[in-house]
Design an enzyme around this catalytic site. Structure first.
Site, short mmCIF file in Angstrom:
data_model
loop_
_atom_site.label_atom_id
_atom_site.label_comp_id
_atom_site.label_asym_id
_atom_site.label_seq_id
_atom_site.Cartn_x
_atom_site.Cartn_y
_atom_site.Cartn_z
CB CYS A 177 -0.92 -0.02 1.22
SG CYS A 177 -1.81 1.52 1.43
CG HIS A 214 -6.96 9.07 0.31
ND1 HIS A 214 -7.04 7.77 -0.15
CD2 HIS A 214 -7.22 9.85 -0.77
CE1 HIS A 214 -7.35 7.77 -1.43
NE2 HIS A 214 -7.46 9.02 -1.84
P1 5GP Z 1 -7.80 9.34 -4.96
O1 5GP Z 1 -7.76 9.49 -6.45
O2 5GP Z 1 -7.57 7.91 -4.53
O3 5GP Z 1 -8.96 9.97 -4.28
O4 5GP Z 1 -6.58 10.21 -4.41
C1 5GP Z 1 -5.26 9.76 -4.42
C2 5GP Z 1 -4.41 10.98 -4.34
O5 5GP Z 1 -3.10 10.58 -4.00
C3 5GP Z 1 -4.29 11.75 -5.66
O6 5GP Z 1 -4.77 13.09 -5.48
C4 5GP Z 1 -2.81 11.70 -6.00
O7 5GP Z 1 -2.32 12.89 -6.58
C5 5GP Z 1 -2.18 11.41 -4.66
N1 5GP Z 1 -0.94 10.65 -4.74
C6 5GP Z 1 -0.71 9.54 -5.49
N2 5GP Z 1 0.55 9.10 -5.30
C7 5GP Z 1 1.12 9.96 -4.39
C8 5GP Z 1 2.42 10.02 -3.79
O8 5GP Z 1 3.31 9.20 -4.03
N3 5GP Z 1 2.64 11.04 -2.93
C9 5GP Z 1 1.67 11.98 -2.63
N4 5GP Z 1 2.02 12.93 -1.79
N5 5GP Z 1 0.45 11.94 -3.17
C10 5GP Z 1 0.16 10.94 -4.05
ZN ZN Z 2 -2.39 1.31 3.58
#
Ligand code: 5GP
Ligand code: ZN
Length: 114
Positions: free
Chosen positions: A4, A100
């Site tokens: 993860c 998140h």
């Molecule tokens: P989701 O699309 O699952 O709601 O949000 C995932 C978020 O994680 C996205 O906004 C993406 O930019 C962020 N994200 C993905 N990989 C990384 C990473 O390695 N570091 C950080 N700081 N954010 C990440």
């Molecule tokens: Zn996790």
């Protein structure tokens, strides 16, 4: 959870720009910001998504919202307002499968997430 991404970030195995941490919550800047302030707040315990919140693990959700209010004040967006979003599953466009909450602010937001 071994593979993860956010568990690795919490453990420090992958670098992140931390903005807040306590015993149960970690918060860091999103790597691809959709607004001037874009922070992710996560439980340190692995919970896959909002669909996996139960009576046993839900206490951390209130901790996350307490942290979010502090973070919004620290980031200077509490007064003008901000958005908290959690994407869940395929139709919710969740891309990282560790619960998140996005905190978005710093400008007037549109109908899209950012
Ligand atoms: P989701 O699309 O699952 O709601 O949000 C995932 C978020 O994680 C996205 O906004 C993406 O930019 C962020 N994200 C993905 N990989 C990384 C990473 O390695 N570091 C950080 N700081 N954010 C990440
Ligand atoms: Zn996790």
């Amino acid at each position: 959870m071994e593979d993860c991404l956010f568990c690795k970030i919490i453990k420090g195995e992958i670098p992140s720009t931390k903005v807040y941490e306590d015993e149960s919550v970690y918060a860091f800047k999103d790597i691809n910001p959709l607004a001037p302030v874009h922070i992710l707040v996560v439980p340190k315990e692995h919970i896959g998504s909002a669909a996996e919140i139960t009576a046993e693990n839900s206490a951390v959700v209130s901790k996350i919202f307490e942290a979010a209010a502090k973070i919004a004040k620290d980031q200077g967006i509490a007064g003008d307002g901000f958005r908290i979003v959690t994407n869940c599953g395929e139709n919710g466009c969740q891309s990282v499968h560790h619960l998140h909450f996005h905190i978005l602010g710093g400008r007037k937001l549109g109908v899209e997430m950012g």
